[in-house]
Scaffold this motif. Structure first.
Motif, PDB file in Angstrom:
ATOM      1  N   LEU A  48       3.286  -4.239  10.964  1.00 11.01           N
ATOM      2  CA  LEU A  48       4.537  -3.569  11.297  1.00 11.01           C
ATOM      3  C   LEU A  48       5.703  -3.962  10.396  1.00 11.01           C
ATOM      4  O   LEU A  48       6.365  -3.106   9.804  1.00 11.01           O
ATOM      5  N   LEU A 114       1.328  -5.456  15.245  1.00  4.53           N
ATOM      6  CA  LEU A 114       2.549  -6.260  15.320  1.00  4.53           C
ATOM      7  C   LEU A 114       2.367  -7.562  14.521  1.00  4.53           C
ATOM      8  O   LEU A 114       2.937  -7.738  13.466  1.00  4.53           O
ATOM      9  N   ILE A 120      -0.171  -2.174  18.788  1.00  2.00           N
ATOM     10  CA  ILE A 120       0.641  -1.380  19.695  1.00  2.00           C
ATOM     11  C   ILE A 120       0.010  -0.012  19.824  1.00  2.00           C
ATOM     12  O   ILE A 120      -0.026   0.774  18.878  1.00  2.00           O
ATOM     13  N   TYR A 126       4.574   1.892  23.041  1.00  2.00           N
ATOM     14  CA  TYR A 126       5.365   2.671  22.113  1.00  2.00           C
ATOM     15  C   TYR A 126       6.767   2.900  22.604  1.00  2.00           C
ATOM     16  O   TYR A 126       7.742   2.858  21.862  1.00  2.00           O
ATOM     17  N   LEU A 129       8.578  -0.290  22.025  1.00  2.00           N
ATOM     18  CA  LEU A 129       8.852  -0.506  20.603  1.00  2.00           C
ATOM     19  C   LEU A 129       9.954   0.423  20.110  1.00  2.00           C
ATOM     20  O   LEU A 129      10.922  -0.004  19.479  1.00  2.00           O
ATOM     21  N   SER A 130       9.804   1.720  20.435  1.00  2.00           N
ATOM     22  CA  SER A 130      10.782   2.662  19.903  1.00  2.00           C
ATOM     23  C   SER A 130      12.145   2.426  20.528  1.00  2.00           C
ATOM     24  O   SER A 130      13.170   2.597  19.861  1.00  2.00           O
TER      25      SER A 130
END
Lengths: 281, 289, 277
Positions: A48, A114, A120, A126, A129-130
């Motif tokens: 990532l 990650l 992920i 998600y 994360l987003s």
């Protein structure tokens, strides 16, 4: 999707709202971000963090190629140059089949890694994360807008002549705004590519560019709230229409008509958008 | 083969010139970046479709009705959208964004009524004329003759009529023009009418050849705008020159590479012009203060 | 160029193209020289006035000095921090950084920014104006921002006394100020930068007599206390008589006459050509 659009609109606002530059090339940058992410994930097998850095730097550098020549131009011409850029990028993504797979698209984009073996995947990770990214981007842009940099951009937006007369390098400031905004747009490309795990050029065409710009304008320009409202609005409206029970075929067009009408009405009555504070010049 | 592509280029160039001139009429005089102009171009063939294919009128009559309805649409846009904005003193960017709004609305209304798929006006395959190795369809010939005719008539009109002089005066200085007693909004009605005619004729002629879908306007508009930039903003001969250059260049790029790259060629040309000669071929820098 | 001269304008020529529709309705391009041949010296520490009819190119000359236009021919040299610098072909923002401040005819302050921001943005320190500088070095940035604010408030207090409207309205948008106040803000802003020469384009146009008096006072203060040189365009002859040390009369693209304000404004030719009396 809301998070992706928040990043898109917040970044675009730095350009449209803070610097009064209308860009029709945002979808091209979004696309560049997505394709660069695919390159990093599938060909270079990065995790990532390196992917993120790669995408941000890559998108910023490519945007510099557009920014430098086009920002020396005035008003309308800048819009045209970004439009030209948008169409050229789309043509390249669509036709350079050996690299981008053209219209067939690229399927099977792997999930983000990650660290080491933490992968992920799935909706909830998600979402988290987003959201982290979106909040991060919002905070960074809030800081930027309220920094001397933001103040200098505001000065350029208000009065370029005066800004030059007090020793501000207007072109350099605009280029910075463009490049910074592009770098962050790259992030949304990365999130999109790994979220839907399949990309093709039609997600990054002129319609998408207009869509991003409308989202910013509907939401509002010049502050941090406006673009967020815009992003939420354009993502939630289709869901609402579906909820009302319209068939999909009609809903798609109807949705567009609502956007169009909103733009026309807002421009007449409230040119700063739903939640913005600065009207375009 | 080269000659064939050259001829094709000139024919499509005449259409570009026509459409570009219509855009220039509005842009040069009012500074409205009239993106909704794309919609007029797309709208006309659909009206032809209704009257010709669905209601069975003769083609010519259907075409004329369609032109009139397109003019009406153009005037409605001017009267209910542009005029109030311009009276309010809105900036060019705001007017342009409103224009994007109009474009989105009309495209989607047409898509709802007629569907997203490609429709054709002419079911038959057009007959051809052959000169040696060069083949031209009757449709192409009509495209070239009609658009050239309109271009020539317009240029004569602009040079010699009182309206033409007023148009050029308005292009040079709108405020001064209104001080001297010209009614700017009356002039604008005339300009929007003329530009709608050019868009409608261009749209109709192309659609008769290759059919249409609700999204044909934008690519054509882009070509028209590029033609205008290359030619130079200001003079009305400029978009015509630009139109032919782009037509020929695109056609030759099809000949040299493939059809896929013709847009890239056009827009590379645009960017080169913006960088090195933003005033276009026929333009010159003016005193701006 | 001797040591008393701060700005030397040497044979400047500038032409424009005008496109006209003539009587027969034909387009015509015509090239004409607005500035035929301009020679002018501006003395250090003095107030120099430039007068002349409308459209004679006074503002164009200022725009050439500030770098907004390029001259066709001729050169301009400027004494910047003890060094001679050629201004020809240099970008406007760099010219400002060399020490030439400019005030425009119709205010040109930043309307949508607050009064205080209008001052802060004009500071001669640029720290924090690159995108991430202020985030990465937030401590330095905070210190500098604080210094800027103090500087701005000090200038307001010095120029307009304690309790002045600018301090009270510092967080309001500049467009809420009256036209005269905006003009004064424009003048105050010039003190934020480290300028040596100020170009003022019609400082008294469109403001009431009280503000004119205040501007007179400020110009004297700028010259006497801040050791600035001032070059101004003006139509208000009484104002020129009161503040200027030298006066130049511009006509037909050249400097037709130069001397003391009394001589120039008293000259019958100037009175005839320009004032119409």
């Amino acid at each position: 999707m809301i998070n992706i659009y928040i990043i898109l609109t917040t970044s675009t606002n730095l350009l449209v709202g803070m610097t009064n530059l209308l860009s029709l090339g945002q979808a091209a940058l979004y696309g560049i971000g997505a394709y660069l992410a695919v390159l990093a994930l599938m060909a270079l097998h990065l995790s990532l963090l390196p992917t993120l850095i790669f995408v941000i730097l890559g998108t910023s550098l490519l945007s510099l190629l557009v920014a430098y020549p086009s920002l020396r131009l005035r008003g309308d011409y800048f819009v045209l140059a970004t439009l030209g850029f948008q169409l050229i990028v789309f043509t390249i993504l669509y036709n350079w089949v050996s690299v981008t797979k053209g219209p067939y698209g690229i399927p099977g984009i792997p999930s983000l890694v990650l660290f080491g073996d933490i992968i992920i995947s799935g909706i909830i990770p998600y979402l988290i994360l987003s959201s982290i990214f979106a909040i991060g981007v919002i905070i960074i842009f809030y800081k930027l807008i309220h920094s001397p940099f933001g103040r200098a951009l505001k000065a350029v937006r208000d009065d370029e002549l005066s800004a030059q007369a007090i020793g501000r390098n207007v072109t350099a400031l605009k280029i910075w705004a463009f490049v910074v905004s592009s770098g962050f747009i790259g992030i949304s490309g990365l999130l999109y590519a790994s979220y839907v795990s399949y990309i093709d050029p039609t997600s990054f065409n002129l319609d998408e560019a207009i869509f991003i710009l409308s989202a910013v304008i509907i939401g509002g320009t010049g502050n941090i709230k406006g673009p967020i409202v815009g992003a939420v609005f354009v993502v939630v409206l289709p869901e609402l229409l579906r909820f009302v029970g319209l068939p999909d075929s009609v809903a798609a067009n109807l949705r567009q008509i609502i956007y169009g009408l909103m733009i026309i009405i807002l421009m007449r009555l409230r040119p700063q958008g739903l939640a913005g504070e600065y009207a375009l010049k | 083969m080269f000659l064939q592509f050259m001829i094709n280029g000139i024919i499509i160039g005449s259409i570009y010139s026509l459409v570009s001139l219509g855009f220039a009429l509005v842009y040069n005089t009012t500074r409205i970046f009239h993106l909704a102009y794309a919609v007029l171009y797309m709208f006309c063939p659909y009206i032809i479709l209704t009257f010709y294919s669905n209601l069975g009128y003769p083609l010519i009559i259907a075409f004329i009705i369609a032109i009139i309805i397109t003019i009406l649409l153009s005037l409605i846009l001017e009267i209910i959208i542009y005029r109030p904005l311009s009276k309010k003193g809105s900036s060019d960017n705001i007017i342009m964004i409103s224009s994007i709004g109009i474009m989105i609305v009309v495209i989607n209304i047409v898509a709802m009524l007629y569907g997203n798929e490609t429709k054709i006006l002419n079911q038959n395959i057009s007959e051809t004329l052959t000169f040696g190795s060069i083949i031209i369809t009757y449709t192409q010939l009509a495209q070239f003759l009609i658009s050239s005719f309109l271009l020539v008539v317009f240029l004569m009109f602009l040079k010699f009529s009182k309206f033409g002089i007023k148009t050029r005066a308005m292009r040079d200085d709108t405020i001064l023009c209104s001080v001297f007693g010209s009614d700017i909004y009356k002039m604008r009605i005339a300009l929007f009418t003329l530009s709608a005619i050019f868009a409608a004729v261009g749209g109709g002629l192309v659609a008769y050849d290759v059919g249409m879908d609700p999204y044909v306007g934008m690519p054509m508009l882009l070509n028209a705008v590029v033609a205008l930039i290359i030619g130079g903003i200001g003079r009305f001969e400029a978009p015509i020159l630009g139109g032919f250059i782009i037509g020929i260049l695109q056609s030759l790029s099809v000949w040299a590479f493939s059809a896929r790259w013709q847009d890239a060629v056009t827009f590379t040309l645009l960017i080169l012009f913006l960088m090195f000669r933003p005033q276009g071929l026929l333009g010159e820098k003016r005193r701006t203060v | 160029m001797n040591n008393d001269t701060i700005l030397n304008i040497d044979s400047i020529r500038k032409s424009f193209v005008r496109n006209i529709v003539n009587v027969r309705g034909k387009d015509e391009d015509e090239r004409f020289f607005l500035l035929e041949d301009i020679d002018l010296l501006v003395s250090k520490g003095k107030v120099t006035a430039l007068i002349g009819g409308n459209g004679t190119g006074k503002t164009t000359l200022f725009n050439i000095i500030s770098g907004f236009f390029n001259a066709d021919e001729g050169k301009i040299s400027f004494m910047s921090y003890g060094k001679h610098v050629e201004l020809t072909g240099i970008n406007a923002y760099k010219i400002a950084r060399l020490g030439i401040g400019r005030m425009f005819q119709d205010n040109h302050i930043f309307q949508n920014m607050s009064v205080l921001e209008n001052m802060l943005i004009a500071d001669d320190k640029f720290f924090g104006e690159r995108p991430f500088e202020s985030i990465l070095f937030y401590k330095i940035n905070n210190t500098i921002e604080k210094q800027r604010k103090e500087k701005a408030e000090k200038i307001f207090a010095e120029l307009f006394g304690d309790n002045n409207p600018f301090l009270k309205m510092k967080n309001e948008k500049a467009k809420n100020l009256s036209y005269g106040q905006q003009r004064l803000l424009g003048l105050a802003r010039l003190l934020m930068g480290d300028y040596k020469l100020l170009l003022l384009d019609e400082p008294t146009s469109g403001v009431n007599p009280l503000v004119v008096e205040k501007i007179k006072e400020l110009i004297k203060y700028f010259v006497e206390q801040k050791e600035l040189t001032i070059f101004l365009i003006e139509h208000n002859m009484n104002f020129v008589l009161d503040v200027a040390d030298f006066c130049h009369f511009m006509s037909k693209g050249i400097i037709a006459m130069g001397g003391t304000p009394e001589d120039i404004i008293g000259n019958p030719e100037v009175r005839k050509a320009y004032l119409g009396i």
